[in-house]
Design a protein around this motif. Sequence first.
Motif, PDB file in Angstrom:
ATOM      1  N   UNK A 519       0.657   0.788   9.854  1.00  0.00           N
ATOM      2  CA  UNK A 519       0.582   1.973   9.002  1.00  0.00           C
ATOM      3  C   UNK A 519       1.215   1.694   7.641  1.00  0.00           C
ATOM      4  N   UNK A 520       0.490   1.979   6.560  1.00  0.00           N
ATOM      5  CA  UNK A 520       0.944   1.595   5.224  1.00  0.00           C
ATOM      6  C   UNK A 520       1.478   2.751   4.373  1.00  0.00           C
ATOM      7  N   UNK A 521       1.488   3.968   4.906  1.00  0.00           N
ATOM      8  CA  UNK A 521       1.865   5.104   4.053  1.00  0.00           C
ATOM      9  C   UNK A 521       3.321   5.050   3.582  1.00  0.00           C
ATOM     10  N   UNK A 522       4.191   4.363   4.316  1.00  0.00           N
ATOM     11  CA  UNK A 522       5.598   4.267   3.928  1.00  0.00           C
ATOM     12  C   UNK A 522       5.972   2.890   3.377  1.00  0.00           C
ATOM     13  N   UNK A 523       4.976   2.098   3.011  1.00  0.00           N
ATOM     14  CA  UNK A 523       5.239   0.768   2.478  1.00  0.00           C
ATOM     15  C   UNK A 523       5.947   0.859   1.118  1.00  0.00           C
ATOM     16  N   UNK A 524       6.663  -0.211   0.761  1.00  0.00           N
ATOM     17  CA  UNK A 524       7.291  -0.286  -0.550  1.00  0.00           C
ATOM     18  C   UNK A 524       6.212  -0.146  -1.629  1.00  0.00           C
TER      19      UNK A 524
END
Length: 566
Positions: A519-524
């Motif tokens: 899941x990428x929604x909280x990636x830097x």
Amino acid sequence: MPVEESKRKLAVAGLTAILLVAAVIAVAVGSSKDGIDIATSGGDAETGRSGHGIGASTKAVQAICSPTAYKETCEESLADANTTDTRQLIERAINVTVANVEEALESSTLLQEAARDPATKDAFRVCEDVLHRASGDLRRTVGKMAEFDYMKTDAFVADLRTWLSAVVTNQETCVDAFENTTGDTSEKMKKLLETATELASNGLAMVTELATVISSFNLGSLGDMFGGSRRLLTAAEEEKRRLAQEIDTLAPDILVAQDGTGQFETITEAVAAVKNDSENSTVIHVKAGVYNEYVSIPKGKNKVVIIGDGPETTKVTGNKSIAGGVPTFYTATLDVNSEDFIAKDIGFENTAGVDGYQALALRVSGDRAIFYNVKVDGYQNSLCADVYRQFYSNCTITGTTDFVFGDALALFQNCTFVARTPGANRESVVFAQGRNDSNSNSVFVIQNGRITAEPALLEVQPPDRSYLGHPWKPYSRTVIMHTEIDNFINPVGWSTWIGKLGLNTCYYGEYENTGPGSETKNRVTWRGIRKITSEIAKTWTGSVIYVDDGWIKKSGVQYEPNLKEI
């Protein structure tokens, strides 16, 4: 002007540029300009006068230096023109500059200081190795110029970019070797190589610009521009060639067995028996067993194929580490320095443990290396994918911190990466790609793989100190596609290395991965984090990044050159 005529003139201009590029990169491992003059064709070499006006050579130098990062150094290196024979000039430049580097290493006060400090002496040993390799890459770059085939322009430029990218990396490796030494030796070595590093970067920029020009004009192969065409193999011929090279069908030339039933009982003895610069593959079958030895495939022993009886059945083991007093570069259980190496159905491990710190199981410093169904077990820095072109298929790699690192152009297909629990107060980091120049072609591409962890690390919830990677060098580049990522990865995905190093200049992309850690929604949200579309993802496939992937296809190992949408 007709389109075809325009293309032909551009091609001639491109070839002229290549000759100028060769002259620059020929001095990339040395900083002295005494006795080195760069020629231009025609006219008065001393004044730069020609039938086309005054200062033609100066204008040519300025033009060829325009895409470089160190324009002043570039122009200074090409300032003197006292011959029109470019070939003689290049040969002389190589001889002078290689001798210059070797003289600097052998007679400088740095070497005298090194004699008093074992760690510094070891660092010099690394420098000598990698700078001699850089010299070799420059020699073969110039040699490539002499055998230029306009029918294979893309492959020609790909070779030059690969070799020059390696020159830049090897110079950086020399400087990095002094990280754990005392005093100011590191800074002195960096200063010694400053001009050489700038010149290498300039040469790489010029070759990259040439590739960009060809691509931007949609010219394809220069062979097409001159009316040539490539002869395509028929399906039957292609299959015949593939079967002739497929490693499963190759009969062993050398058998290694610990029970005495082979020609040799150690892999090292078998490698020593391989002829240098062989035109044919030498297949070494290593029977089941645990081989406690350090194996090195030296430069020149090309086309070595090592086949085991399975990665858990045939295993090579060692435990050298930086904590044990060995430079990281020399800790590998297996190091590969030759070209066209293949390993299949075998394991390599380093058992130094978390307290060993940097401890390599495998270092790959040879071009066009292939690993199929190979297991690499270690802790910190398990696999050093050092330089050049590399391909990994159906492999398993385990480790703790930065356990896949280096600056190679490396594609990992159907591979499994298993994070192990790091030591106290340390991060678990899978990838530390070390691209140090914006024009380098190096990248780590992970395709159709799995990123997971041992049970103890998977049980740490919520995920804390485990990351996909971090920017070890300013232009670090890693692309992960169609890969299953387990839930041990911190939701931010990527961690920092030193302050803000590389956060704006790295290239990190994720495309259609699966699993709870994908899941990428909280990636830097660094500037270097890229949004990968389907079209962009296709540009990171083997058929594109390698340009010429025939060396993989003819091996017969499992390989997908394109992107298969899920």
